[in-house]
Design a protein around this motif. Sequence first.
Motif, PDB file in Angstrom:
ATOM      1  N   GLU A 265       0.817  -1.211   0.000  1.00 36.68           N
ATOM      2  CA  GLU A 265       0.000   0.000   0.000  1.00 36.68           C
ATOM      3  C   GLU A 265       0.852   1.262   0.000  1.00 36.68           C
ATOM      4  O   GLU A 265       0.502   2.260  -0.652  1.00 36.68           O
ATOM      5  N   LYS A 266       1.986   1.239   0.708  1.00 35.95           N
ATOM      6  CA  LYS A 266       2.856   2.413   0.730  1.00 35.95           C
ATOM      7  C   LYS A 266       3.418   2.702  -0.660  1.00 35.95           C
ATOM      8  O   LYS A 266       3.476   3.848  -1.107  1.00 35.95           O
ATOM      9  N   GLU A 267       3.817   1.657  -1.373  1.00 32.77           N
ATOM     10  CA  GLU A 267       4.345   1.829  -2.723  1.00 32.77           C
ATOM     11  C   GLU A 267       3.262   2.357  -3.659  1.00 32.77           C
ATOM     12  O   GLU A 267       3.508   3.261  -4.472  1.00 32.77           O
ATOM     13  N   LEU A 268       2.063   1.831  -3.521  1.00 32.49           N
ATOM     14  CA  LEU A 268       0.959   2.272  -4.368  1.00 32.49           C
ATOM     15  C   LEU A 268       0.588   3.725  -4.068  1.00 32.49           C
ATOM     16  O   LEU A 268       0.300   4.504  -4.978  1.00 32.49           O
ATOM     17  N   ASN A 269       0.609   4.094  -2.802  1.00 30.78           N
ATOM     18  CA  ASN A 269       0.308   5.481  -2.445  1.00 30.78           C
ATOM     19  C   ASN A 269       1.367   6.447  -2.972  1.00 30.78           C
ATOM     20  O   ASN A 269       1.061   7.574  -3.366  1.00 30.78           O
ATOM     21  N   ARG A 270       2.626   5.994  -2.985  1.00 28.47           N
ATOM     22  CA  ARG A 270       3.685   6.853  -3.541  1.00 28.47           C
ATOM     23  C   ARG A 270       3.442   7.097  -5.030  1.00 28.47           C
ATOM     24  O   ARG A 270       3.661   8.203  -5.531  1.00 28.47           O
ATOM     25  N   LEU A 271       2.964   6.058  -5.732  1.00 28.09           N
ATOM     26  CA  LEU A 271       2.664   6.228  -7.146  1.00 28.09           C
ATOM     27  C   LEU A 271       1.490   7.193  -7.341  1.00 28.09           C
ATOM     28  O   LEU A 271       1.505   8.026  -8.249  1.00 28.09           O
ATOM     29  N   PHE A 272       0.489   7.100  -6.458  1.00 27.20           N
ATOM     30  CA  PHE A 272      -0.619   8.063  -6.532  1.00 27.20           C
ATOM     31  C   PHE A 272      -0.116   9.491  -6.350  1.00 27.20           C
ATOM     32  O   PHE A 272      -0.592  10.424  -7.011  1.00 27.20           O
ATOM     33  N   ASP A 273       0.852   9.682  -5.443  1.00 32.54           N
ATOM     34  CA  ASP A 273       1.422  11.019  -5.233  1.00 32.54           C
ATOM     35  C   ASP A 273       2.071  11.537  -6.514  1.00 32.54           C
ATOM     36  O   ASP A 273       1.891  12.699  -6.901  1.00 32.54           O
ATOM     37  N   LYS A 274       2.823  10.659  -7.195  1.00 35.56           N
ATOM     38  CA  LYS A 274       3.515  11.079  -8.416  1.00 35.56           C
ATOM     39  C   LYS A 274       2.516  11.365  -9.544  1.00 35.56           C
ATOM     40  O   LYS A 274       2.647  12.360 -10.272  1.00 35.56           O
ATOM     41  N   LEU A 275       1.531  10.499  -9.692  1.00 36.64           N
ATOM     42  CA  LEU A 275       0.520  10.707 -10.717  1.00 36.64           C
ATOM     43  C   LEU A 275      -0.256  11.999 -10.474  1.00 36.64           C
ATOM     44  O   LEU A 275      -0.529  12.771 -11.393  1.00 36.64           O
ATOM     45  N   SER A 276      -0.598  12.246  -9.212  1.00 41.98           N
ATOM     46  CA  SER A 276      -1.369  13.446  -8.863  1.00 41.98           C
ATOM     47  C   SER A 276      -0.566  14.711  -9.123  1.00 41.98           C
ATOM     48  O   SER A 276      -1.107  15.728  -9.563  1.00 41.98           O
ATOM     49  N   ALA A 277       0.755  14.653  -8.856  1.00 42.20           N
ATOM     50  CA  ALA A 277       1.613  15.815  -9.133  1.00 42.20           C
ATOM     51  C   ALA A 277       1.640  16.108 -10.630  1.00 42.20           C
ATOM     52  O   ALA A 277       1.590  17.268 -11.054  1.00 42.20           O
ATOM     53  N   SER A 278       1.701  15.057 -11.447  1.00 45.75           N
ATOM     54  CA  SER A 278       1.703  15.253 -12.894  1.00 45.75           C
ATOM     55  C   SER A 278       0.385  15.847 -13.377  1.00 45.75           C
ATOM     56  O   SER A 278       0.369  16.786 -14.183  1.00 45.75           O
ATOM     57  N   VAL A 279      -0.733  15.305 -12.903  1.00 45.02           N
ATOM     58  CA  VAL A 279      -2.050  15.819 -13.289  1.00 45.02           C
ATOM     59  C   VAL A 279      -2.182  17.277 -12.858  1.00 45.02           C
ATOM     60  O   VAL A 279      -2.667  18.128 -13.608  1.00 45.02           O
ATOM     61  N   SER A 280      -1.726  17.575 -11.635  1.00 40.92           N
ATOM     62  CA  SER A 280      -1.792  18.949 -11.128  1.00 40.92           C
ATOM     63  C   SER A 280      -1.015  19.906 -12.019  1.00 40.92           C
ATOM     64  O   SER A 280      -1.499  20.988 -12.382  1.00 40.92           O
ATOM     65  N   ASN A 281       0.195  19.528 -12.414  1.00 42.74           N
ATOM     66  CA  ASN A 281       1.017  20.404 -13.257  1.00 42.74           C
ATOM     67  C   ASN A 281       0.342  20.668 -14.596  1.00 42.74           C
ATOM     68  O   ASN A 281       0.363  21.794 -15.113  1.00 42.74           O
ATOM     69  N   ARG A 282      -0.262  19.640 -15.181  1.00 44.56           N
ATOM     70  CA  ARG A 282      -0.911  19.804 -16.487  1.00 44.56           C
ATOM     71  C   ARG A 282      -2.175  20.656 -16.364  1.00 44.56           C
ATOM     72  O   ARG A 282      -2.469  21.478 -17.234  1.00 44.56           O
ATOM     73  N   LEU A 283      -2.934  20.472 -15.281  1.00 46.34           N
ATOM     74  CA  LEU A 283      -4.106  21.319 -15.068  1.00 46.34           C
ATOM     75  C   LEU A 283      -3.698  22.782 -14.975  1.00 46.34           C
ATOM     76  O   LEU A 283      -4.343  23.664 -15.552  1.00 46.34           O
ATOM     77  N   LYS A 284      -2.601  23.042 -14.249  1.00 52.13           N
ATOM     78  CA  LYS A 284      -2.158  24.427 -14.065  1.00 52.13           C
ATOM     79  C   LYS A 284      -1.663  25.024 -15.377  1.00 52.13           C
ATOM     80  O   LYS A 284      -1.899  26.204 -15.654  1.00 52.13           O
ATOM     81  N   ARG A 285      -0.965  24.209 -16.180  1.00 50.52           N
ATOM     82  CA  ARG A 285      -0.496  24.720 -17.466  1.00 50.52           C
ATOM     83  C   ARG A 285      -1.668  25.085 -18.367  1.00 50.52           C
ATOM     84  O   ARG A 285      -1.609  26.061 -19.126  1.00 50.52           O
ATOM     85  N   LYS A 286      -2.745  24.305 -18.304  1.00 54.37           N
ATOM     86  CA  LYS A 286      -3.925  24.570 -19.125  1.00 54.37           C
ATOM     87  C   LYS A 286      -4.863  25.582 -18.465  1.00 54.37           C
ATOM     88  O   LYS A 286      -5.891  25.948 -19.026  1.00 54.37           O
ATOM     89  N   GLU A 287      -4.524  26.004 -17.223  1.00 49.69           N
ATOM     90  CA  GLU A 287      -5.302  26.988 -16.468  1.00 49.69           C
ATOM     91  C   GLU A 287      -6.745  26.529 -16.268  1.00 49.69           C
ATOM     92  O   GLU A 287      -7.699  27.274 -16.466  1.00 49.69           O
ATOM     93  N   VAL A 288      -6.875  25.237 -15.883  1.00 47.84           N
ATOM     94  CA  VAL A 288      -8.182  24.676 -15.561  1.00 47.84           C
ATOM     95  C   VAL A 288      -8.088  23.938 -14.226  1.00 47.84           C
ATOM     96  O   VAL A 288      -6.998  23.649 -13.723  1.00 47.84           O
ATOM     97  N   ASP A 316      -6.786  22.149  -8.534  1.00 53.09           N
ATOM     98  CA  ASP A 316      -5.643  21.810  -9.368  1.00 53.09           C
ATOM     99  C   ASP A 316      -4.429  21.507  -8.485  1.00 53.09           C
ATOM    100  O   ASP A 316      -3.297  21.440  -8.955  1.00 53.09           O
ATOM    101  N   GLN A 317      -4.666  21.293  -7.193  1.00 51.30           N
ATOM    102  CA  GLN A 317      -3.589  21.085  -6.232  1.00 51.30           C
ATOM    103  C   GLN A 317      -3.224  19.605  -6.101  1.00 51.30           C
ATOM    104  O   GLN A 317      -4.088  18.759  -5.895  1.00 51.30           O
ATOM    105  N   ALA A 318      -1.935  19.303  -6.200  1.00 47.91           N
ATOM    106  CA  ALA A 318      -1.469  17.920  -6.189  1.00 47.91           C
ATOM    107  C   ALA A 318      -1.848  17.193  -4.903  1.00 47.91           C
ATOM    108  O   ALA A 318      -2.270  16.028  -4.941  1.00 47.91           O
ATOM    109  N   ASP A 319      -1.693  17.873  -3.748  1.00 53.02           N
ATOM    110  CA  ASP A 319      -1.978  17.183  -2.487  1.00 53.02           C
ATOM    111  C   ASP A 319      -3.460  16.848  -2.351  1.00 53.02           C
ATOM    112  O   ASP A 319      -3.820  15.768  -1.850  1.00 53.02           O
TER     113      ASP A 319
END
Length: 418
Positions: A265-288, A316-319
Motif C-alpha cells: 500500500e505504501k508503494e501504491l500510495n507513492r505512485l498516486f502522489d507522483k501521478l497526482s503531481a503530474s495531473v496537477s502540473n498539467r491542469l495548471k499549465r492549461k489553467e483549468v 488543481d492542487q497535487a496534495d
Amino acid sequence: MTGGKHKGRVIFHIDMNSFYASVETAYDPSLSGKPLAIAGNAKERKGIVVTCSYEARARGVKPPMPLWEAKRLCPELIVKPPNFDRYRSSSREMFQVLREYTDLVEPVSIDEGYMDLTDTPYREKAYKTALEIQERLQKELLLPSSIGIAPNKFLAKMASDMKKPLGITILRKREVPDVLWPLDIAEMYGIGQKTAEKLRTLNIEKIADLARADEVALKQLLGINGPRLKRRANGIDFGEVNPDRIYEFKSVGNSSTLPHDSTDEKELNRLFDKLSASVSNRLKRKEVMASKLFIMIRYADWTNMTRSKTLQNPTDQADEIAEEAKALFKQHWQGDAVRLLGVTGTGLVKRTEAFKQLDLFSFEEDAKDEPIQKLVEELNEKFGTALIKKGVKAVEKESNTSGTSFNKDFFQEGRKDQ
C-alpha cells in the motif's frame, strides 16, 4: 478547417459580458441596472463571487472576491446562487445564433467562441455583421456581448477585451505596434501571472518587449511556448477556427505501470502522489481545475476497475488530488496485486471561473497555504516529475447535479439536438 489559408481572414471573437449575471437578469428583468453577484452559499456569509454585474463592479466588487468583502463594499448587493442548467441553456441558444452565419464556430467556453467568416457573404461587411449579431443576442436572448474582429484568433480575442460591455473592436495586424505593444505583458492573452513573472526576469515588461525578445532565450525560459508567444506579440497566429476542438479536451490524466505487481500500500500510495503531481502540473499549465476525479486500477490479471468522485470544490492542487485518489483507492481496493494505476481529472473548469464554498475561517487557511503552494509549484517546475509516462482517458457523462463543471459535453448535446 478554415477556408482561410489565403490572406485576409475575417475572424470574430464573441465574448458574452458578465454572462451568469446577464442570464439571471434576462430571466428576472427586475434585476436590471442593479448590483448583482453570483456566488456560492448565497444565503449565508460564505462563498466566493463567481461573477457580477457591471453595476456591482462599479462599486469595487469583482471575482473571485470573498462574499463578505463584496457585501462590505456594496451593502445593497443582490446575491444569487449559480444556476448551471440555466447558463447551459442560454449558452446553447447563443451558439445557435452564431451558427446561422457560418459553420466555422469554435466554442472555447460556456460564454465565448470564435467564428471564421472568411468564405462567407459576410466577409465584406464584417462590422455590420458584428453589430447585427450583437443586437440579436441582446434582443432575442437579452444578453450583452463584446465582439473582436481581426485577421486571426489571437488578435480577435485581444480586440473583444478592449471595449466592455457591448463593444465592437476591429484590430488589424498593422495596428499591433500602436495598440498592443504599449500594454503590460500580463494583459496579453495566453500569459498568466506566473508566465509574466518569468518573462520579467528577461526584462520583458511590455508586449513590445516580448515582440522584440530573443527567441532562443524565450525557448530556454518557456519551451516551445516562448516563440509562439513572441509570434503573437507580433500579431501572428496560425490557429484555425476548429468546430471540432470542443471534443478534444475533456480530461487531464496520467497512468503508470508498476515495475512489478504490487500489494504494498505504501508503494501504491507513492505512485498516486507522483501521478497526482503530474495531473496537477498539467491542469495548471492549461489553467483549468478538475471538479471530478477518476482512478483506474489494473490488476495483475489485467482486469480493470475505475471509480470516480465528484469533488466538493474544483482543484488543481497535487496534495488534494492525491488525497482524494488514495481515499478512493482505499475504499475499493480488496488487496489484490496491482499492475497499473491511473488518475484523471474531469469536469474541467477554467481557473478564472472556479470558485470555492468558503467560510471566513477556511478562506484564511487557504490564504495561508498560498506561499507554500507557490514554493511547491516552483520546485516542480524546476525539477519536474519525470516518472509519469502514459496518459489515460475517461469517458464521462455530464452529471445531472448542479456543479461547476463546464466540460464541453453540454456543447455536444446542443449539436446533437440540431
